[in-house]
Design an enzyme around this catalytic site. Structure first.
Site, mmCIF file in Angstrom:
data_model
loop_
_atom_site.group_PDB
_atom_site.id
_atom_site.type_symbol
_atom_site.label_atom_id
_atom_site.label_comp_id
_atom_site.label_asym_id
_atom_site.label_seq_id
_atom_site.Cartn_x
_atom_site.Cartn_y
_atom_site.Cartn_z
ATOM 1 N N HIS A 1 -0.294 -10.868 11.104
ATOM 2 C CA HIS A 1 0.364 -9.844 12.075
ATOM 3 C C HIS A 1 -0.023 -8.510 12.081
ATOM 4 O O HIS A 1 -0.981 -8.586 12.009
ATOM 5 C CB HIS A 1 1.677 -9.099 11.389
ATOM 6 C CG HIS A 1 0.863 -8.693 10.002
ATOM 7 N ND1 HIS A 1 0.896 -9.280 9.056
ATOM 8 C CD2 HIS A 1 0.304 -7.656 9.454
ATOM 9 C CE1 HIS A 1 0.880 -8.904 7.822
ATOM 10 N NE2 HIS A 1 -0.027 -7.732 8.465
ATOM 11 N N HIS B 1 4.092 -19.214 11.455
ATOM 12 C CA HIS B 1 3.510 -19.349 10.086
ATOM 13 C C HIS B 1 2.198 -20.039 10.533
ATOM 14 O O HIS B 1 1.085 -20.555 9.740
ATOM 15 C CB HIS B 1 3.498 -20.472 9.166
ATOM 16 C CG HIS B 1 3.428 -19.240 7.404
ATOM 17 N ND1 HIS B 1 3.692 -18.675 7.401
ATOM 18 C CD2 HIS B 1 2.362 -19.692 7.216
ATOM 19 C CE1 HIS B 1 2.546 -18.007 5.540
ATOM 20 N NE2 HIS B 1 1.962 -18.703 5.977
HETATM 21 P P1 5GP Z 1 -0.633 -5.512 6.300
HETATM 22 O O1 5GP Z 1 -0.858 -4.834 5.356
HETATM 23 O O2 5GP Z 1 -0.376 -7.231 5.108
HETATM 24 O O3 5GP Z 1 -1.058 -5.455 7.382
HETATM 25 O O4 5GP Z 1 1.132 -5.133 6.852
HETATM 26 C C1 5GP Z 1 2.500 -5.352 6.392
HETATM 27 C C2 5GP Z 1 3.027 -4.670 6.877
HETATM 28 O O5 5GP Z 1 4.228 -4.643 6.924
HETATM 29 C C3 5GP Z 1 3.343 -4.057 6.185
HETATM 30 O O6 5GP Z 1 2.850 -2.436 6.774
HETATM 31 C C4 5GP Z 1 4.371 -3.100 5.195
HETATM 32 O O7 5GP Z 1 4.691 -1.636 5.638
HETATM 33 C C5 5GP Z 1 5.266 -3.957 5.719
HETATM 34 N N1 5GP Z 1 6.328 -5.078 5.671
HETATM 35 C C6 5GP Z 1 6.327 -4.853 4.354
HETATM 36 N N2 5GP Z 1 7.110 -5.419 3.520
HETATM 37 C C7 5GP Z 1 8.544 -5.297 4.515
HETATM 38 C C8 5GP Z 1 9.850 -5.679 5.156
HETATM 39 O O8 5GP Z 1 10.318 -6.335 4.303
HETATM 40 N N3 5GP Z 1 10.256 -5.017 6.408
HETATM 41 C C9 5GP Z 1 9.733 -4.267 6.728
HETATM 42 N N4 5GP Z 1 10.284 -4.445 8.251
HETATM 43 N N5 5GP Z 1 8.287 -4.544 7.297
HETATM 44 C C10 5GP Z 1 7.837 -4.920 5.602
HETATM 45 ZN ZN ZN Z 2 4.818 -16.941 6.986
#
Ligand code: 5GP
Ligand code: ZN
Length: 113
Positions: A99, A46
């Protein structure tokens, strides 16, 4: 990190569609894909965001990018791809476990807007 969604995905407590895994890295399909191929690539350890990278943990970033090159070969992304890290509120980060989005199989606009 019990309350971290991506730690729970790594632990298998939250289901995901695995694309790649090694000792240090896990990659899975994004639940809301922004391209025909959209994986989320994370260090298993993490780290809250790119803003938390330091001399002690930056090896995790190298491992993520080594994994991305392997995933690109595995998924035949010879036509190219984009790697995106959203950091913090203005960067659009919604999950507080660092990520990298791996987007491919369409022509991606630049600048992204
Ligand atoms: P961020 O917006 O933080 O850059 O990206 C987070 C990503 O995680 C988003 O693209 C969202 O669609 C994805 N995401 C959120 N919750 C989940 C989940 O429970 N499973 C999967 N596979 N993707 C998720
Ligand atoms: Zn984490």
């Amino acid at each position: 990190m019990e309350d971290c969604l991506f730690c729970n995905i790594v632990a298998g407590k939250v289901p995901s569609k695995k694309v790649y895994e090694d000792e240090y890295v896990y990659a899975f399909l994004d639940i809301a894909p922004q391209a025909p191929f959209h994986a989320v690539v994370i260090p298993k350890r993490h780290i809250a965001s790119a803003d938390e990278i330091n001399a002690e943990n930056s090896i995790e970033v190298a491992r993520v990018f080594e994994a991305i090159a392997k995933i690109a070969r595995q998924e035949h992304l010879e036509n190219g791809y984009r790697v995106v890290n959203n950091c913090g509120e203005d960067g659009g980060q919604t999950v507080q476990h660092m990520h990298f989005h791996l987007l491919a199989r369409r022509n991606l606009a630049w600048p992204p807007g």
